[in-house]
Design a protein around this motif. Sequence first.
Motif, PDB file in Angstrom:
ATOM      1  N   ALA A 165      15.803 -13.732  -0.355  1.00  0.00           N
ATOM      2  CA  ALA A 165      16.097 -13.409  -1.749  1.00  0.00           C
ATOM      3  C   ALA A 165      15.439 -12.119  -2.209  1.00  0.00           C
ATOM      4  CB  ALA A 165      15.654 -14.563  -2.649  1.00  0.00           C
ATOM      5  N   SER A 166      14.607 -11.538  -1.368  1.00  0.00           N
ATOM      6  CA  SER A 166      13.915 -10.302  -1.718  1.00  0.00           C
ATOM      7  C   SER A 166      13.838  -9.397  -0.501  1.00  0.00           C
ATOM      8  CB  SER A 166      12.491 -10.620  -2.211  1.00  0.00           C
ATOM      9  OG  SER A 166      11.706  -9.444  -2.328  1.00  0.00           O
ATOM     10  N   ASN A 167      13.916  -8.094  -0.733  1.00  0.00           N
ATOM     11  CA  ASN A 167      13.725  -7.156   0.379  1.00  0.00           C
ATOM     12  C   ASN A 167      12.316  -6.579   0.374  1.00  0.00           C
ATOM     13  OD1 ASN A 167      14.100  -5.474  -1.909  1.00  0.00           O
ATOM     14  ND2 ASN A 167      14.690  -3.765  -0.580  1.00  0.00           N
ATOM     15  N   TRP A 168      11.426  -7.183  -0.431  1.00  0.00           N
ATOM     16  CA  TRP A 168      10.014  -6.802  -0.441  1.00  0.00           C
ATOM     17  C   TRP A 168       9.232  -7.783   0.428  1.00  0.00           C
ATOM     18  CZ3 TRP A 168       7.955  -2.463  -2.661  1.00  0.00           C
ATOM     19  CH2 TRP A 168       8.799  -1.740  -3.515  1.00  0.00           C
ATOM     20  N   ILE A 169       8.506  -7.252   1.379  1.00  0.00           N
ATOM     21  CA  ILE A 169       7.712  -8.085   2.286  1.00  0.00           C
ATOM     22  C   ILE A 169       6.232  -7.757   2.109  1.00  0.00           C
ATOM     23  CG2 ILE A 169       9.600  -8.135   3.956  1.00  0.00           C
ATOM     24  CD1 ILE A 169       7.664  -6.143   5.635  1.00  0.00           C
ATOM     25  N   TRP A 170       5.378  -8.700   2.512  1.00  0.00           N
ATOM     26  CA  TRP A 170       3.955  -8.354   2.467  1.00  0.00           C
ATOM     27  C   TRP A 170       3.565  -7.649   3.764  1.00  0.00           C
ATOM     28  CZ3 TRP A 170       0.640  -9.936   6.185  1.00  0.00           C
ATOM     29  CH2 TRP A 170       0.862 -11.143   6.860  1.00  0.00           C
ATOM     30  N   GLY A 171       2.734  -6.619   3.619  1.00  0.00           N
ATOM     31  CA  GLY A 171       2.222  -5.903   4.781  1.00  0.00           C
ATOM     32  C   GLY A 171       0.735  -6.096   4.961  1.00  0.00           C
ATOM     33  N   ALA A 172       0.068  -6.545   3.901  1.00  0.00           N
ATOM     34  CA  ALA A 172      -1.361  -6.852   3.945  1.00  0.00           C
ATOM     35  C   ALA A 172      -1.651  -7.731   2.731  1.00  0.00           C
ATOM     36  CB  ALA A 172      -2.204  -5.572   3.911  1.00  0.00           C
ATOM     37  N   PHE A 173      -2.772  -8.420   2.757  1.00  0.00           N
ATOM     38  CA  PHE A 173      -3.134  -9.233   1.594  1.00  0.00           C
ATOM     39  C   PHE A 173      -4.645  -9.297   1.440  1.00  0.00           C
ATOM     40  CE2 PHE A 173      -2.336 -12.133   5.143  1.00  0.00           C
ATOM     41  CZ  PHE A 173      -3.461 -12.944   5.166  1.00  0.00           C
ATOM     42  N   LYS A 174      -5.045  -9.603   0.228  1.00  0.00           N
ATOM     43  CA  LYS A 174      -6.462  -9.613  -0.131  1.00  0.00           C
ATOM     44  C   LYS A 174      -6.788 -10.929  -0.819  1.00  0.00           C
ATOM     45  CE  LYS A 174      -9.673  -6.967  -3.107  1.00  0.00           C
ATOM     46  NZ  LYS A 174      -9.733  -5.794  -4.034  1.00  0.00           N
ATOM     47  N   MET A 175      -7.947 -11.484  -0.491  1.00  0.00           N
ATOM     48  CA  MET A 175      -8.417 -12.715  -1.112  1.00  0.00           C
ATOM     49  C   MET A 175      -9.821 -12.511  -1.657  1.00  0.00           C
ATOM     50  SD  MET A 175      -7.226 -15.396   1.874  1.00  0.00           S
ATOM     51  CE  MET A 175      -7.694 -14.241   3.184  1.00  0.00           C
ATOM     52  N   SER A 176     -10.067 -12.998  -2.856  1.00  0.00           N
ATOM     53  CA  SER A 176     -11.441 -13.029  -3.343  1.00  0.00           C
ATOM     54  C   SER A 176     -12.221 -14.054  -2.532  1.00  0.00           C
ATOM     55  CB  SER A 176     -11.476 -13.406  -4.827  1.00  0.00           C
ATOM     56  OG  SER A 176     -11.046 -14.757  -4.990  1.00  0.00           O
ATOM     57  N   ALA A 177     -13.525 -14.073  -2.677  1.00  0.00           N
ATOM     58  CA  ALA A 177     -14.339 -15.048  -1.944  1.00  0.00           C
ATOM     59  C   ALA A 177     -13.903 -16.475  -2.284  1.00  0.00           C
ATOM     60  CB  ALA A 177     -15.821 -14.846  -2.271  1.00  0.00           C
TER      61      ALA A 177
END
Length: 270
Positions: A165-177
């Motif tokens: 449904a989207s042509n946007w993919i994740w390439g990296a991600f960030k998590m808080s502690a």
Amino acid sequence: MWGVIPAAGRGSRIQPLAFSKELLPVGSRSDAGMDRPCAVSEYLLERLLLGGADKICFVISPGKSDILEYFGDHYSSAQIAYVVQPHATGLCDAVFRAATVAGDREDIVVGLPDTVWFPKSALSALPDAELSFLLFPVERPEFFDAVVLDGDRVTEIQVKRANAASNWIWGAFKMSASGFRDLHRLWRERGCRDEYFGTLVNSYLASGGVGIGIKAGESYVDVGTIHGYRTAMALLASNEEVDHRRSKLRTTSTTDTVTTSTRAFGGGVS
């Protein structure tokens, strides 16, 4: 902040190689004034540092000692630690094994070591949130994890789904502690059965968690195939040409400014 690099995969799509796929030479870099081949994973390391990581954790399989030999204990200003993932049982298992050295009191940013993407500094666009994704537009989202948004809030991760449904993919991600702790706890509660990070995130969202998607990426290439390798080489060449043109423009602009200033003050060279 820790930068986590999951590098325990077999790289079967681009084998046979005589070394780990993360060390595949792609392009070149300047080292002490000399050009040398650049391992594909160095592009991610550079971007993690630009994104604020000051420590790096490679998660490697037992047979990937060549990565340790190549990078040693540091890269630029960042210290490097290594954790072993005995079996390639998925991204979730790899990411959470980093807790062995990273603990659960620092933010975590995760990228994939067989990718090349631009802009280099895109990770700096990610907010201080529990969970946020750096998004890139692609033509074939069914080969990746497509991210469905409502505004900037993630509503679903569609893992390698046909007719995404989207042509946007994740390439990296960030998590808080705290985000890292919550996701790690949820993964264990689900019997550590999630192989893909996207399926875990969908459960996290269903239980009330919040994920943010930031469309700061412009180009993204998976170098894990021959086609991807060729595309990455072309992308790097294109960006080098753009950088060269910008450098020439800055030099010309500076020269014009100096010339104009000299004329304005009646200066000259005798």
